[in-house]
Design a protein around this motif. Structure first.
Motif, mmCIF file in Angstrom:
data_model
loop_
_atom_site.group_PDB
_atom_site.id
_atom_site.type_symbol
_atom_site.label_atom_id
_atom_site.label_comp_id
_atom_site.label_asym_id
_atom_site.label_seq_id
_atom_site.Cartn_x
_atom_site.Cartn_y
_atom_site.Cartn_z
ATOM 1 N N ALA A 10 4.786 -3.440 -8.751
ATOM 2 C CA ALA A 10 4.483 -4.840 -9.081
ATOM 3 C C ALA A 10 3.088 -5.254 -8.609
ATOM 4 C CB ALA A 10 5.536 -5.764 -8.473
ATOM 5 N N GLY A 11 2.402 -4.362 -7.895
ATOM 6 C CA GLY A 11 1.079 -4.706 -7.375
ATOM 7 C C GLY A 11 1.129 -5.658 -6.197
ATOM 8 N N MET A 12 2.239 -5.610 -5.450
ATOM 9 C CA MET A 12 2.423 -6.492 -4.294
ATOM 10 C C MET A 12 1.784 -5.828 -3.066
ATOM 11 S SD MET A 12 6.358 -7.634 -5.140
ATOM 12 C CE MET A 12 6.523 -8.777 -3.759
ATOM 13 N N ASN A 13 0.478 -5.958 -2.959
ATOM 14 C CA ASN A 13 -0.280 -5.222 -1.940
ATOM 15 C C ASN A 13 -0.244 -5.866 -0.556
ATOM 16 O OD1 ASN A 13 -1.104 -3.340 -3.913
ATOM 17 N ND2 ASN A 13 -2.749 -4.715 -4.565
ATOM 18 N N HIS A 14 0.378 -7.041 -0.453
ATOM 19 C CA HIS A 14 0.426 -7.738 0.838
ATOM 20 C C HIS A 14 1.871 -8.040 1.236
ATOM 21 C CE1 HIS A 14 -3.910 -8.041 0.577
ATOM 22 N NE2 HIS A 14 -3.770 -8.517 -0.639
#
Length: 361
Positions: free
Chosen positions: A209-213
């Protein structure tokens, strides 16, 4: 030539008027949202929170309030990372559905298929665990919980902690919100996938999902932009109680930001994580043995706001509270994250959703 100039002037004037009107519209909306939030998060010298409203995937409001760290006198900013507590259950439920999509389990499987010695496990299904209708004892209500709260617990040990407790009711008899069921699901995710829950969520959800944080919570890791958690006591604010995150585990141990939670919502909408059949399972209402319908799917409460169907879930863990409300028909998502369990974003977030519905109808 004169006519062309008049037309051009008219178009320019219309564009300018529309732009100004939109700016006034946005300012009025912003003030309305500010006023709702400031009722609870109005002291800039206290722990605060971050709120974001999105429509059709685009932020229409994104603002931080109060302090991210009291000792260092650091102001909150919209990029801060919070523990999200029971909003974790959304991720656990989707992880189970991902494994079902891969043909590795079925939500209709009995619990005994994965934990052979679980008492009454032949009558409890994964569906019962997902919908809080299993009847197993909620470990957060057990008096002996403080004895393990700061211990590093393996998932199997967590399950052993409550599995022999008397059940509260027969499976499917009633809905009763239950953290133990989601701990069991986390353990099953590990057994079926052959990976840790933390790694499974990271690789299959956060990364996709591109949830990098977003993270599995830790008090030891260096996590940039972390908001620190607080309690409010009679003498003032104190740092949050330290617990082992292996205890809430898959029922409440994830961390995230408002921006990453938007990516999460979009990944669900765009079927990046699940196909439409599995997604539908998360967002439909189910019935008890009696035939009575209840308002919970898999990891989401399914309610309504002013007659508009919504999907929502909050979270509460030492030092933090969270709330997310999504209105699928209108594609409006409202997220509120707080770094003091003395400040709840729950009703404020729902109120913001009501105002936003009125604003953009």
């Amino acid at each position: 030539m004169i006519i062309k100039k008049l037309v051009a002037t008219f178009i320019l004037f219309s564009f300018f008027t529309a732009t100004m009107s939109g700016q006034v519209h946005n300012k009025k909306y912003e003030k309305k949202i500010d006023s709702l939030i400031l009722t609870e998060f109005g002291n800039k010298n206290e722990p605060g929170g971050v709120f974001m409203v999105t429509r059709k995937g685009k932020p229409v409001y994104r603002k931080a309030f109060g302090k991210a760290n009291l000792e260092l006198d650091v102001n909150m900013n919209p990029d801060n990372i919070f523990q999200i507590g029971s909003m974790t259950k959304q991720f656990t439920a989707v992880a189970v559905l991902m494994l079902e999509q891969q043909g590795k389990l079925s939500v209709n499987d009995p619990l005994s298929k994965y934990i052979e010695d679980y008492p009454g496990g032949d009558k409890i299904t994964l569906h019962h665990l997902l919908t809080h209708t299993s009847g197993i004892k909620d470990f957060t209500k057990m008096k002996s919980l403080p004895s393990i709260a700061q211990k590093e617990m393996k998932p199997e040990a967590m399950v052993d902690f409550f599995k022999n407790e008397p059940v509260d009711f027969a499976p499917g008899e009633k809905f009763d919100y239950n953290n133990s069921g989601y701990v069991v699901l986390g353990y099953i995710i590990e057994r079926v996938s052959g990976d840790t829950y933390e790694n499974f969520i990271q690789k299959n959800i956060f990364d996709k999902a591109g949830m990098n944080h977003s993270y599995y919570a830790s008090d030891r890791k260096i996590i940039p932009e972390r908001a620190y958690g607080y309690h409010k006591k009679a003498q003032g604010f104190v740092n949050k109680t330290i617990i082992s995150f292996s205890v809430p585990f898959s029922s409440g141990s994830l961390m995230s930001t408002v921006d990453d939670l938007l990516k999460w919502q979009q990944a669900l909408n765009q079927n990046i994580l699940l196909n439409t059949i599995e997604t539908q399972k998360a967002f439909q209402k189910y019935t008890l043995n009696s035939g009575e319908e209840f308002t919970y799917g898999y990891g989401w409460h399914l309610k309504d706001i002013n007659g508009n169907t919504d999907r929502e879930h909050g979270g509460s863990i030492f030092g933090f509270k969270s709330m997310g409300v999504y209105l699928p028909k209108e594609d409006i998502y409202v997220i509120g994250l707080s770094n003091c369990d003395c400040h709840s974003p729950t009703e404020i977030t729902r109120s913001i959703a009501k105002v936003t519905l009125d604003e953009f109808k």
